[in-house]
Motif scaffolding. Structure first.
Motif, PDB file in Angstrom:
ATOM      1  N   ASN A  74     -25.080  -9.001  36.607  1.00 13.13           N
ATOM      2  CA  ASN A  74     -23.739  -9.407  35.773  1.00 13.13           C
ATOM      3  C   ASN A  74     -23.767 -10.059  34.738  1.00 13.13           C
ATOM      4  OD1 ASN A  74     -21.071  -9.087  35.952  1.00 13.13           O
ATOM      5  ND2 ASN A  74     -20.561 -10.717  37.724  1.00 13.13           N
ATOM      6  N   LEU A  75     -24.047  -9.566  33.675  1.00 12.98           N
ATOM      7  CA  LEU A  75     -24.079 -10.365  32.386  1.00 12.98           C
ATOM      8  C   LEU A  75     -22.714 -10.495  31.891  1.00 12.98           C
ATOM      9  CD1 LEU A  75     -26.789  -8.628  30.060  1.00 12.98           C
ATOM     10  CD2 LEU A  75     -26.919 -10.616  31.253  1.00 12.98           C
ATOM     11  N   PRO A  76     -22.650 -11.876  31.455  1.00 11.98           N
ATOM     12  CA  PRO A  76     -21.095 -11.996  30.478  1.00 11.98           C
ATOM     13  C   PRO A  76     -20.678 -10.823  29.790  1.00 11.98           C
ATOM     14  CG  PRO A  76     -22.190 -13.949  30.840  1.00 11.98           C
ATOM     15  CD  PRO A  76     -23.300 -12.992  31.134  1.00 11.98           C
ATOM     16  N   ASP A  77     -19.554 -10.531  29.596  1.00 11.52           N
ATOM     17  CA  ASP A  77     -18.974  -9.096  28.934  1.00 11.52           C
ATOM     18  C   ASP A  77     -19.607  -9.513  27.248  1.00 11.52           C
ATOM     19  OD1 ASP A  77     -17.743  -8.510  31.051  1.00 11.52           O
ATOM     20  OD2 ASP A  77     -15.816  -9.164  30.275  1.00 11.52           O
ATOM     21  N   GLU A  78     -19.241 -10.692  26.734  1.00 14.96           N
ATOM     22  CA  GLU A  78     -19.779 -10.664  25.342  1.00 14.96           C
ATOM     23  C   GLU A  78     -21.439 -10.460  25.143  1.00 14.96           C
ATOM     24  OE1 GLU A  78     -19.673 -15.054  26.820  1.00 14.96           O
ATOM     25  OE2 GLU A  78     -18.486 -13.147  27.312  1.00 14.96           O
ATOM     26  N   VAL A  79     -22.266 -10.695  26.128  1.00 21.11           N
ATOM     27  CA  VAL A  79     -23.680 -10.739  26.113  1.00 21.11           C
ATOM     28  C   VAL A  79     -24.202  -9.234  26.354  1.00 21.11           C
ATOM     29  CG1 VAL A  79     -25.844 -11.308  27.071  1.00 21.11           C
ATOM     30  CG2 VAL A  79     -24.332 -12.982  26.998  1.00 21.11           C
ATOM     31  N   ALA A  80     -23.153  -8.539  27.444  1.00 18.34           N
ATOM     32  CA  ALA A  80     -23.502  -7.235  27.676  1.00 18.34           C
ATOM     33  C   ALA A  80     -23.173  -6.238  26.374  1.00 18.34           C
ATOM     34  CB  ALA A  80     -22.730  -6.716  28.897  1.00 18.34           C
TER      35      ALA A  80
ATOM     36  N   GLY B 199     -31.781 -11.700  12.269  1.00 18.04           N
ATOM     37  CA  GLY B 199     -30.115 -11.351  12.780  1.00 18.04           C
ATOM     38  C   GLY B 199     -30.267 -10.984  14.075  1.00 18.04           C
ATOM     39  N   ALA B 200     -31.350 -11.298  14.897  1.00 22.03           N
ATOM     40  CA  ALA B 200     -31.496 -11.129  16.322  1.00 22.03           C
ATOM     41  C   ALA B 200     -30.830 -12.023  17.075  1.00 22.03           C
ATOM     42  CB  ALA B 200     -32.817 -10.980  16.885  1.00 22.03           C
ATOM     43  N   LYS B 201     -29.906 -11.598  18.047  1.00 17.88           N
ATOM     44  CA  LYS B 201     -29.276 -12.483  19.032  1.00 17.88           C
ATOM     45  C   LYS B 201     -30.157 -12.621  20.197  1.00 17.88           C
ATOM     46  CE  LYS B 201     -24.940 -12.538  17.093  1.00 17.88           C
ATOM     47  NZ  LYS B 201     -25.426 -11.924  15.782  1.00 17.88           N
ATOM     48  N   ILE B 202     -30.416 -14.022  20.634  1.00 18.06           N
ATOM     49  CA  ILE B 202     -31.142 -14.293  21.191  1.00 18.06           C
ATOM     50  C   ILE B 202     -30.414 -15.291  22.468  1.00 18.06           C
ATOM     51  CG2 ILE B 202     -33.183 -15.664  21.989  1.00 18.06           C
ATOM     52  CD1 ILE B 202     -34.155 -15.133  19.287  1.00 18.06           C
ATOM     53  N   PHE B 203     -30.582 -14.853  24.110  1.00 16.20           N
ATOM     54  CA  PHE B 203     -30.089 -15.347  25.110  1.00 16.20           C
ATOM     55  C   PHE B 203     -31.122 -15.996  25.976  1.00 16.20           C
ATOM     56  CE2 PHE B 203     -27.561 -12.063  23.504  1.00 16.20           C
ATOM     57  CZ  PHE B 203     -25.995 -12.553  23.196  1.00 16.20           C
ATOM     58  N   VAL B 204     -30.768 -17.152  26.720  1.00 15.16           N
ATOM     59  CA  VAL B 204     -31.943 -17.660  27.447  1.00 15.16           C
ATOM     60  C   VAL B 204     -31.175 -17.890  29.011  1.00 15.16           C
ATOM     61  CG1 VAL B 204     -33.520 -19.536  27.796  1.00 15.16           C
ATOM     62  CG2 VAL B 204     -32.891 -18.664  25.567  1.00 15.16           C
ATOM     63  N   VAL B 205     -31.942 -17.337  29.932  1.00 13.86           N
ATOM     64  CA  VAL B 205     -31.266 -17.751  31.593  1.00 13.86           C
ATOM     65  C   VAL B 205     -32.675 -18.785  31.992  1.00 13.86           C
ATOM     66  CG1 VAL B 205     -31.236 -16.863  33.817  1.00 13.86           C
ATOM     67  CG2 VAL B 205     -30.565 -15.455  31.756  1.00 13.86           C
TER      68      VAL B 205
ATOM     69  N   ILE C  10     -27.326 -19.182  28.931  1.00 12.35           N
ATOM     70  CA  ILE C  10     -26.207 -18.275  29.768  1.00 12.35           C
ATOM     71  C   ILE C  10     -26.501 -18.837  31.165  1.00 12.35           C
ATOM     72  CG2 ILE C  10     -25.598 -16.694  28.157  1.00 12.35           C
ATOM     73  CD1 ILE C  10     -27.373 -14.713  29.952  1.00 12.35           C
ATOM     74  N   GLY C  11     -26.938 -19.857  31.560  1.00 16.54           N
ATOM     75  CA  GLY C  11     -27.094 -20.259  32.932  1.00 16.54           C
ATOM     76  C   GLY C  11     -28.386 -20.185  33.486  1.00 16.54           C
ATOM     77  N   ASP C  12     -28.603 -20.996  34.660  1.00 18.75           N
ATOM     78  CA  ASP C  12     -29.988 -21.030  35.497  1.00 18.75           C
ATOM     79  C   ASP C  12     -30.014 -19.835  36.418  1.00 18.75           C
ATOM     80  OD1 ASP C  12     -29.880 -23.208  33.834  1.00 18.75           O
ATOM     81  OD2 ASP C  12     -29.824 -24.702  35.267  1.00 18.75           O
ATOM     82  N   ASP C  13     -29.226 -19.294  36.991  1.00 20.18           N
ATOM     83  CA  ASP C  13     -29.125 -18.308  38.005  1.00 20.18           C
ATOM     84  C   ASP C  13     -29.450 -17.012  37.628  1.00 20.18           C
ATOM     85  OD1 ASP C  13     -28.705 -16.842  40.452  1.00 20.18           O
ATOM     86  OD2 ASP C  13     -27.332 -18.381  41.086  1.00 20.18           O
ATOM     87  N   VAL C  14     -30.399 -16.630  38.179  1.00 23.84           N
ATOM     88  CA  VAL C  14     -31.054 -15.229  37.742  1.00 23.84           C
ATOM     89  C   VAL C  14     -30.298 -14.281  38.169  1.00 23.84           C
ATOM     90  CG1 VAL C  14     -33.693 -15.873  37.568  1.00 23.84           C
ATOM     91  CG2 VAL C  14     -32.735 -15.381  39.782  1.00 23.84           C
ATOM     92  N   SER C  15     -29.368 -14.467  38.874  1.00 25.31           N
ATOM     93  CA  SER C  15     -28.398 -13.217  39.254  1.00 25.31           C
ATOM     94  C   SER C  15     -27.669 -12.794  38.169  1.00 25.31           C
ATOM     95  CB  SER C  15     -27.230 -13.740  40.467  1.00 25.31           C
ATOM     96  OG  SER C  15     -26.821 -14.893  39.798  1.00 25.31           O
TER      97      SER C  15
END
Length: 669
Positions: free
Chosen positions: A418-424, A390-396, A409-414
């Protein structure tokens, strides 16, 4: 906990255990072909039959039957014996008499169990079924007539590797196991099906007809193809390593091994440096040890010498080189060949703190700048387990084909700031959040931003540390523990313009920045570092010496010597010890035991196998921000990442066929 009786012995078993597991807890051996501890239950080989009361008066498959309170289980009754003989007789009906020419001979479950549980003769007079061969790529040899349809390979591909490439078509005696459209299996763990296959249907193509298991000497070692530190066994005959197989270690690699770690060993015998070379008139000329040492001494390296460690070097070699460099009055040491210069004064900030087993329990994971499938295939297996739970996994970073649901969620490490709200929201609500920083993130200078992310979302809490750095070089953590981390990275060493640079198997360095230095390559393959060297001192590979390795978790492990180095090649520490004599300095050791003792005295953590204690995670710099897009990952070709793999004919073929679409003609063509 249910209580059951097995052959008259009453035992307690855990809730949810099967009858097969209950029998094993009672010390009874239950034959099986389809059942495997790490795969789902199929219940289709019927070899594990036992008699269970209360229940129908017939043998039942113990692998698929839950153990319940009050069961009486018999594993040795006449009914069970007759039933197992019958099952074995049916399994052998269509099985060819290939044992004398089958590579599984000597380590075949079907052979062993037919002797132990089968009848003494055959009663079958009909024609046997034959199955056409299937092509599964350059690593897996198939003889599908031998297949007993246990489906272990199918379940491994779907459940562990996460790549639905192998399946079954047809029904009954027409059923056949095959890859999709009979194409090659193209994932990084494909050859594990060879270990899983209980018969000779799937065997090793490169190892076909090479040796029998009883001819081989077996040596415990560590896989150096990545920073996972998978436990392996090297099987050798004479002075040649014939194959590498995984060893069980639930904390590291379970019982799996990447295809590169398994098959690059044929490169140990190719493109080897087996004699001393000195560059004269722009060309490398054969020489002897004495001439080489005199040429190094002639350059007067006192106070101006550096050591650069490669990706495959053991800790003892790095410590011997650092001792020599310090004895000569220098402190120029570096192991990050490609120029990274992240701060390494607190090792907790550059380690995989969750541990591999721990990352399975994470419920929110952010991967930054890491192509995990190529950098650490066995860690990718753990991430797949986390996703299943059930883990949610995100990749930059740039897109790569994950084997589990993941959101890019994009290529920019910035985005770390400032994570997108749903990820935060996911990370704020997570009980065990984690971040994995890869090589591309470190090269982008994102380590500080990663630590700030860890502080923001409280990645360290009671019993949990979710901050992870995933290295992909076997020598990296050991090098950092031994001080191979110049503040400004490799550029600092180049700026110091040392008279002599000791390249300890360093093949990924841009040597053009050391034009004024005498480059001494101490390594085992004629790779990029050797091409740039002024003096080559032939050394031993990981299979040809004892050594300590530290994986990306900070787990200290010891590898044993399997074979001797070829020709004039010597173990690295002996070369450095002899070089110390030539340069008239004392390094304080005359034997490997003395060297190891001195290393452990300097870094006590290297003397104890297991996880080193790196302390607590450092506080993040309040101004730690970073920007810039990750354009590519460090590994461009999974199969050709180090000198041994690049020398391997098998790895070259895998790269050409599986990654670049090349076709190879067989010898007869």
């Amino acid at each position: 906990m249910p209580k059951v009786t097995v052959d008259g012995q009453e035992i307690e078993v855990p809730d949810g255990a099967t009858v097969l597991q209950a029998c094993e807890l009672a010390g009874k051996e239950i034959p099986r072909f389809c059942y495997h501890e790490r795969l789902s239950i199929a219940g289709n080989c019927r070899m594990c039959l036992v008699e269970v009361k209360p229940g129908p008066p017939k043998p039942q498959a113990s692998c698929a039957l839950p153990a319940t309170d009050g069961q009486e289980i018999r594993t040795d009754s006449e009914m069970v014996k007759t039933a197992r003989e019958g099952v074995m007789e049916f399994l052998l009906i269509n099985h060819p008499l290939d044992c004398p020419i089958c590579d599984q001979g000597g380590e075949c479950d079907l052979q062993d169990q037919s002797v132990a549980y089968g009848r003494g003769g055959s009663r079958y007079d009909e024609n046997k079924r034959a199955v056409t061969e299937k092509y599964m790529g350059p690593l897996i040899k198939t003889v599908m007539t031998r297949c007993i349809h246990c489906t272990r390979c199918v379940r491994f591909s779907e459940e562990i590797a996460g790549v639905d490439e192998i399946g079954a078509i047809g029904r009954g005696e027409d059923m056949q196991i095959t890859t999709y459209l009979e194409q090659a299996a193209e994932h990084e763990l494909s050859a594990n099906v060879i270990d899983l296959c209980p018969v000779g249907a799937l065997t090793s193509r490169p190892y076909a007809f090479e040796a029998r298991p009883w001819e081989l000497k077996k040596t415990h070692s560590i896989d150096v193809s990545d920073a996972v530190g998978a436990n392996i066994r090297l099987d050798s005959r004479g002075r040649e390593v014939m194959r590498a197989l995984p060893r069980n270690n639930d904390d590291v690699n379970e019982e799996w091994l990447s295809d590169k770690g398994r098959y690059m060993v044929d490169g140990l015998g190719k493109r080897r440096l087996d004699r001393v070379f000195i560059r004269k008139g722009g060309k490398l000329q054969p020489a002897d040890w004495d001439s080489a040492f005199k040429a190094i001494a002639k350059s007067r390296p006192q106070g101006s010498i550096a050591a650069i460690a490669g990706d495959l070097v053991d800790c003892e070699t790095m410590f011997a080189a650092s001792t020599l460099v310090k004895a000569l009055g220098s402190d120029l040491l570096e192991g990050r060949q490609t120029g990274m210069d992240y701060a390494a004064d607190n090792l907790a900030a550059v380690a995989f703190n969750s541990t591999f087993a721990g990352i399975e329990t994470a419920d929110a994971i952010l991967i930054v700048g890491s192509h995990v499938r190529w950098e650490a295939p066995l860690v990718n297996v753990r991430l797949r387990k986390a996703a299943k739970r059930g883990a949610k996994i995100f990749v930059v970073g740039p897109f790569w084909d994950t084997t589990y649901p993941a959101h890019f969620i994009g290529d920019d490490v910035s985005v770390l700031d400032n994570l997108p709200d749903e990820v935060a929201d996911v990370f704020e609500g997570a009980e065990r959040p984690a971040i994995i920083m890869g090589g591309a993130a470190l090269a982008q200078g994102a380590l500080g931003a990663g630590l700030a992310f860890a502080a923001q979302f409280k990645l360290t809490r009671d019993g949990w540390n979710g901050f992870n750095v995933l290295h992909f070089s076997a020598a990296r953590m050991g090098g950092l523990m031994l001080g191979y981390a110049q503040k400004g990275g490799i550029a600092d060493i180049a700026a110091a313009a040392p008279k002599v640079v000791l390249a300890l198997g360093a093949d990924e360095v841009d040597w053009s920045q050391f034009g004024g230095s005498l480059k001494v390559y101490i390594g085992h393959h004629g790779d990029k570092g050797a091409h740039a060297a002024d003096i080559i001192l032939p050394a031993a590979s990981f299979a040809e010496k004892d050594g300590t390795y530290v994986n990306t978790e900070g787990r200290v492990q010891f590898a044993e010597k399997a074979v001797f180095a070829p020709g004039d090649a010597r173990e690295d520490w002996t070369i450095l010890r002899a070089l110390a004599d030539a340069l008239k300095v004392s390094v304080g050791f005359d034997s490997f035991a003395e060297l190891q003792s001195a290393m452990i005295a300097a870094v006590p953590a290297l003397g104890e196998e297991g996880l080193a204690d790196y302390g607590t995670l450092p506080k993040a710099d309040g101004n730690a921000t970073v920007d810039g897009a990750i354009s590519a990952y460090p590994i461009k070709d999974f199969y050709l990442t180090n000198a041994i793999a690049r020398a391997s004919e098998v790895m070259q073929r895998c790269s050409a066929e599986l990654l670049h679409g090349g076709e190879f003609a067989e010898a007869a063509e």
